[in-house]
Design a protein around this motif. Structure first.
Motif, PDB file in Angstrom:
ATOM      1  N   PHE A   1       0.950  -1.143  -0.090  1.00  0.00           N
ATOM      2  CA  PHE A   1      -0.006   0.031  -0.079  1.00  0.00           C
ATOM      3  C   PHE A   1       0.803   1.163   0.045  1.00  0.00           C
ATOM      4  O   PHE A   1       1.850   1.192   0.542  1.00  0.00           O
ATOM      5  N   SER A   2       0.224   2.113  -0.531  1.00  0.00           N
ATOM      6  CA  SER A   2       1.171   3.793  -0.505  1.00  0.00           C
ATOM      7  C   SER A   2       0.408   4.575   0.693  1.00  0.00           C
ATOM      8  O   SER A   2      -0.687   4.230   0.889  1.00  0.00           O
ATOM      9  N   GLY A   3       1.049   5.369   1.134  1.00  0.00           N
ATOM     10  CA  GLY A   3       0.655   6.316   2.122  1.00  0.00           C
ATOM     11  C   GLY A   3       0.905   6.054   3.513  1.00  0.00           C
ATOM     12  O   GLY A   3       2.142   5.329   3.653  1.00  0.00           O
ATOM     13  N   LEU A   4       0.279   6.517   4.313  1.00  0.00           N
ATOM     14  CA  LEU A   4       0.751   6.641   5.623  1.00  0.00           C
ATOM     15  C   LEU A   4       0.020   5.387   6.653  1.00  0.00           C
ATOM     16  O   LEU A   4      -1.065   5.217   6.304  1.00  0.00           O
ATOM     17  N   ILE A   5       0.758   4.725   7.379  1.00  0.00           N
ATOM     18  CA  ILE A   5       0.277   3.737   8.202  1.00  0.00           C
ATOM     19  C   ILE A   5       0.125   4.535   9.576  1.00  0.00           C
ATOM     20  O   ILE A   5       1.111   5.047  10.070  1.00  0.00           O
ATOM     21  N   THR A   6      -1.096   3.838  10.203  1.00  0.00           N
ATOM     22  CA  THR A   6      -1.281   4.742  11.583  1.00  0.00           C
ATOM     23  C   THR A   6      -1.166   3.350  12.600  1.00  0.00           C
ATOM     24  O   THR A   6      -1.666   2.312  12.637  1.00  0.00           O
TER      25      THR A   6
ATOM     26  N   MET B   1      10.858   1.213   5.089  1.00  0.00           N
ATOM     27  CA  MET B   1      10.664   2.570   4.378  1.00  0.00           C
ATOM     28  C   MET B   1       9.329   2.857   4.246  1.00  0.00           C
ATOM     29  O   MET B   1       8.863   3.392   3.196  1.00  0.00           O
ATOM     30  N   VAL B   2       8.555   2.790   5.255  1.00  0.00           N
ATOM     31  CA  VAL B   2       7.173   2.872   5.582  1.00  0.00           C
ATOM     32  C   VAL B   2       6.988   4.119   6.386  1.00  0.00           C
ATOM     33  O   VAL B   2       7.347   3.915   7.432  1.00  0.00           O
TER      34      VAL B   2
END
Length: 166
Positions: free
Chosen positions: A34-39, A94-95
């Motif tokens: 997935f792309s974007g931000l992980i919370t 690199m996430v």
């Protein structure tokens, strides 16, 4: 939408002190693209000074402010250490990640937060409780599977016996 047409998926991983939650995070980082931000969400148990005082507090037992502050500081440090470990795991892959700490009952807070923040996927670890233990102790993952308003992925850690045979 990004230029590639790939949707930025909002993923939240619930983190607690169990190795199961860290295994779930590692599995997510290794297997989900997935792309974007992980919370990364950590729910702290609420601190109740009256519970610290016990039955005596009903009759006027006083919990000094220094004790209350000390306990709250210890909770904050424990949360920071857990989330630092989780952030390092994300950095290694690199996430990009953000951390959130909320005080309350974990099962309720996780479900409420996923709904309010409109997550596309909730990832939780599983401790692998048997039916009897789960009935008495409850299961956050079981509760979330029935009450979360988004898809949920429950990641069970591998059975140590299975690892030995591979």
């Amino acid at each position: 939408m990004e230029e590639t047409g790939e949707k930025k998926m909002k993923v939240m991983v619930a983190i607690d002190e169990s190795e199961g939650s860290f295994y779930a995070l590692q599995w997510t980082l290794d297997n989900l693209k997935f792309s974007g931000l992980i919370t990364l969400l950590h729910v702290q148990d609420p601190f109740n000074p009256i519970a610290l005082g016990g039955a005596a507090s009903v009759t006027g037992f006083y919990v000094p402010i220094a004790v209350v502050e000390s306990v709250r500081k210890a909770q904050q440090e424990a949360s920071a250490a857990l989330l630092s470990r989780a952030l390092n795991m994300c950095n290694d892959k690199m996430v990009k990640a953000e951390t959130v700490v909320i005080e309350g009952d974990a099962k309720d807070i996780i479900c409420e937060f996923t709904e309010k923040a409109h997550f596309d996927l909730l990832v939780v670890g599983s401790r692998g409780l048997g039916k009897i233990k789960r009935a008495f102790l409850g299961s956050v993952s079981d509760y979330c599977s029935h009450h979360a308003k988004c898809p949920i992925l429950i990641v069970r850690p591998p059975n140590p016996k299975e690892l030995l045979t591979k």
